[in-house]
Enzyme design. Structure first.
Site, PDB file in Angstrom:
ATOM      1  N   GLY A   1       0.739  -1.261   0.005  1.00 46.41           N
ATOM      2  CA  GLY A   1      -0.142   0.032  -0.138  1.00 46.41           C
ATOM      3  C   GLY A   1       1.001   1.328  -0.052  1.00 46.41           C
ATOM      4  O   GLY A   1       0.205   2.201   0.300  1.00 46.41           O
ATOM      5  N   SER A   2       2.043   1.266  -0.422  1.00 46.42           N
ATOM      6  CA  SER A   2       2.890   2.453  -0.588  1.00 46.42           C
ATOM      7  C   SER A   2       2.235   3.550  -1.445  1.00 46.42           C
ATOM      8  O   SER A   2       2.257   4.840  -1.344  1.00 46.42           O
ATOM      9  CB  SER A   2       4.441   2.343  -0.943  1.00 46.42           C
ATOM     10  N   ASN A   3       1.588   3.088  -2.660  1.00 44.40           N
ATOM     11  CA  ASN A   3       0.933   3.994  -3.680  1.00 44.40           C
ATOM     12  C   ASN A   3      -0.351   4.408  -2.702  1.00 44.40           C
ATOM     13  O   ASN A   3      -0.688   5.492  -3.113  1.00 44.40           O
ATOM     14  CB  ASN A   3       0.617   3.248  -4.940  1.00 44.40           C
TER      15      ASN A   3
ATOM     16  N   ILE B   1      -6.864 -10.076 -11.642  1.00 42.95           N
ATOM     17  CA  ILE B   1      -7.147  -9.918 -12.795  1.00 42.95           C
ATOM     18  C   ILE B   1      -8.764  -9.413 -13.030  1.00 42.95           C
ATOM     19  O   ILE B   1      -9.387 -10.338 -12.444  1.00 42.95           O
ATOM     20  CB  ILE B   1      -7.011 -11.143 -13.908  1.00 42.95           C
TER      21      ILE B   1
ATOM     22  N   ASN C   1      -5.385   2.594 -12.895  1.00 43.32           N
ATOM     23  CA  ASN C   1      -4.231   1.704 -12.184  1.00 43.32           C
ATOM     24  C   ASN C   1      -2.946   2.349 -12.573  1.00 43.32           C
ATOM     25  O   ASN C   1      -2.683   3.184 -13.496  1.00 43.32           O
ATOM     26  CB  ASN C   1      -4.418   0.228 -12.762  1.00 43.32           C
TER      27      ASN C   1
ATOM     28  N   HIS D   1       1.040   0.909 -13.054  1.00 40.64           N
ATOM     29  CA  HIS D   1       1.775  -0.149 -13.363  1.00 40.64           C
ATOM     30  C   HIS D   1       3.192   0.112 -13.511  1.00 40.64           C
ATOM     31  O   HIS D   1       3.486   1.254 -14.051  1.00 40.64           O
ATOM     32  CB  HIS D   1       1.069  -0.877 -14.922  1.00 40.64           C
TER      33      HIS D   1
ATOM     34  N   GLU E   1     -10.350  -4.784 -20.107  1.00 39.65           N
ATOM     35  CA  GLU E   1     -10.175  -6.209 -19.302  1.00 39.65           C
ATOM     36  C   GLU E   1      -8.968  -6.739 -19.550  1.00 39.65           C
ATOM     37  O   GLU E   1      -8.547  -7.412 -18.682  1.00 39.65           O
ATOM     38  CB  GLU E   1     -11.461  -6.960 -20.351  1.00 39.65           C
TER      39      GLU E   1
ATOM     40  N   ASP F   1      -3.240  -4.432 -17.896  1.00 43.65           N
ATOM     41  CA  ASP F   1      -2.243  -3.520 -18.047  1.00 43.65           C
ATOM     42  C   ASP F   1      -2.581  -2.709 -19.407  1.00 43.65           C
ATOM     43  O   ASP F   1      -1.429  -2.298 -19.926  1.00 43.65           O
ATOM     44  CB  ASP F   1      -0.884  -3.755 -17.754  1.00 43.65           C
TER      45      ASP F   1
ATOM     46  N   ALA G   1       9.085   7.250  -8.313  1.00 42.99           N
ATOM     47  CA  ALA G   1       8.335   7.953  -9.466  1.00 42.99           C
ATOM     48  C   ALA G   1       6.956   7.654  -9.438  1.00 42.99           C
ATOM     49  O   ALA G   1       5.977   8.465  -9.385  1.00 42.99           O
ATOM     50  CB  ALA G   1       8.749   7.547 -10.852  1.00 42.99           C
ATOM     51  N   GLU G   2       6.296   6.510  -8.857  1.00 40.02           N
ATOM     52  CA  GLU G   2       4.883   6.032  -8.821  1.00 40.02           C
ATOM     53  C   GLU G   2       4.308   6.870  -7.766  1.00 40.02           C
ATOM     54  O   GLU G   2       3.056   7.324  -8.066  1.00 40.02           O
ATOM     55  CB  GLU G   2       4.844   4.513  -8.392  1.00 40.02           C
TER      56      GLU G   2
HETATM   57  C1  GRF Z   1       3.694  -1.147  -7.229  1.00 42.75           C
HETATM   58  O1  GRF Z   1       4.938  -1.160  -7.988  1.00 42.75           O
HETATM   59  C2  GRF Z   1       2.443  -0.837  -8.456  1.00 42.75           C
HETATM   60  O2  GRF Z   1       3.066  -0.151  -9.580  1.00 42.75           O
HETATM   61  C3  GRF Z   1       2.205  -2.540  -8.834  1.00 42.75           C
HETATM   62  O3  GRF Z   1       2.371  -3.089  -7.635  1.00 42.75           O
HETATM   63  C4  GRF Z   1       3.259  -2.366  -6.888  1.00 42.75           C
HETATM   64  C5  GRF Z   1       2.193  -2.109  -5.775  1.00 42.75           C
HETATM   65  O4  GRF Z   1       2.993  -1.342  -4.469  1.00 42.75           O
HETATM   66  N1  GRF Z   1       0.942  -2.569  -9.474  1.00 42.75           N
HETATM   67  P1  GRF Z   1       2.332  -0.819  -3.281  1.00 42.75           P
HETATM   68  O5  GRF Z   1       1.338  -1.761  -2.767  1.00 42.75           O
HETATM   69  O6  GRF Z   1       1.448   0.330  -3.825  1.00 42.75           O
HETATM   70  O7  GRF Z   1       3.434  -0.335  -2.354  1.00 42.75           O
END
Ligand code: GRF
Length: 221
Positions: free
Chosen positions: A18-20, A98, A113, A115, A148, A151, A179-180
């Site tokens: 859950g870092s994002n 999925i 999403n 990726h 569907e 990615d 970067a995310e």
């Molecule tokens: C991230 O690299 C995201 O792009 C991918 O899974 C990872 C999830 O990381 N889909 P977090 O759970 O958000 O830390």
């Protein structure tokens, strides 16, 4: 006086760390940010991201896919929970399921999403190892609308990072992850401000200069 739009109600789907999610929580902590997170749903019991939600005072819950006879039943429960929370936009953030055509259609252009590759390169799993094996010199991440196909879907924004000599999948992953954490809040902002238009299967950003959904890290001099 300009009429203030209500903040977009967002539901975040997670499976793990859950870092994002945390990056989105931190962005939405600013009352001026145009989106608020109203619910966090994990398909994995005990996912660390649920603790992050709890710490932020956001209602979190687990919907374990293993408790359902099929994918559609699991997704029907997800949609029920998202609708109950009055979610307007779904953010997948490390959600490792999925989706079926039906779920993708229910949330068409209402589900995004992140990726960790520069799509359409390297969709699916083990993206960093595949990027290194291909010898690419730029890696990165993409935020896109969910379709569907895994990615795939209109790309809202991308961030590029260099691949450095001696990189391993782990070192590259952590550079991309930084970067995310910048890209996802930026793209959610653009969507929440109603500035992302999908024409055909191409997303474009209204207003301002043309590079608002593009990040390069480190920035070029
Ligand atoms: C991230 O690299 C995201 O792009 C991918 O899974 C990872 C999830 O990381 N889909 P977090 O759970 O958000 O830390």
């Amino acid at each position: 006086m300009a009429v203030k739009r209500p903040r977009l109600k967002v539901g975040v789907l997670i499976s793990g760390r859950g870092s994002n999610l945390q990056a989105l929580i931190d962005a939405a902590a600013d009352p001026a940010y145009p989106a608020e997170i109203v619910t966090v749903i994990s398909n994995v019991p005990g996912a660390k991201g649920l603790e992050r939600a709890a710490r932020a005072g956001i209602a979190g819950r687990t919907i374990d896919h293993r408790g359902f006879p099929g994918r559609e039943d699991f997704e029907a429960e997800l949609t029920r929970a998202l609708e109950e929370a009055k979610v307007e936009l779904v953010c997948q953030a490390g959600f490792m399921r999925i989706v079926t055509a039906g779920f993708a259609a229910r949330w068409h252009d209402r589900m995004i999403n992140i990726h960790p590759s520069l799509l359409p390169l390297f969709p699916g799993l083990n993206t960093h190892a595949r990027a290194l094996a291909a010898g690419v010199k730029l890696a990165g991440c993409s935020v896109h609308f969910v379709r569907e196909a895994v990615d795939q879907g209109p790309i809202i924004g991308q961030a590029a990072v260099p691949v450095l000599p001696g990189d391993t999948p782990e070192t590259l992953a952590s550079r991309v992850l930084e970067a995310e954490h910048r890209l996802y809040p930026l793209c959610l902002r653009l969507v929440a401000e109603g500035r992302v238009r999908v024409t055909g299967e191409v997303a474009s950003i209204d207003g301002g200069d043309a590079v608002q959904s593009m990040l390069i890290n480190p920035p070029p001099h």
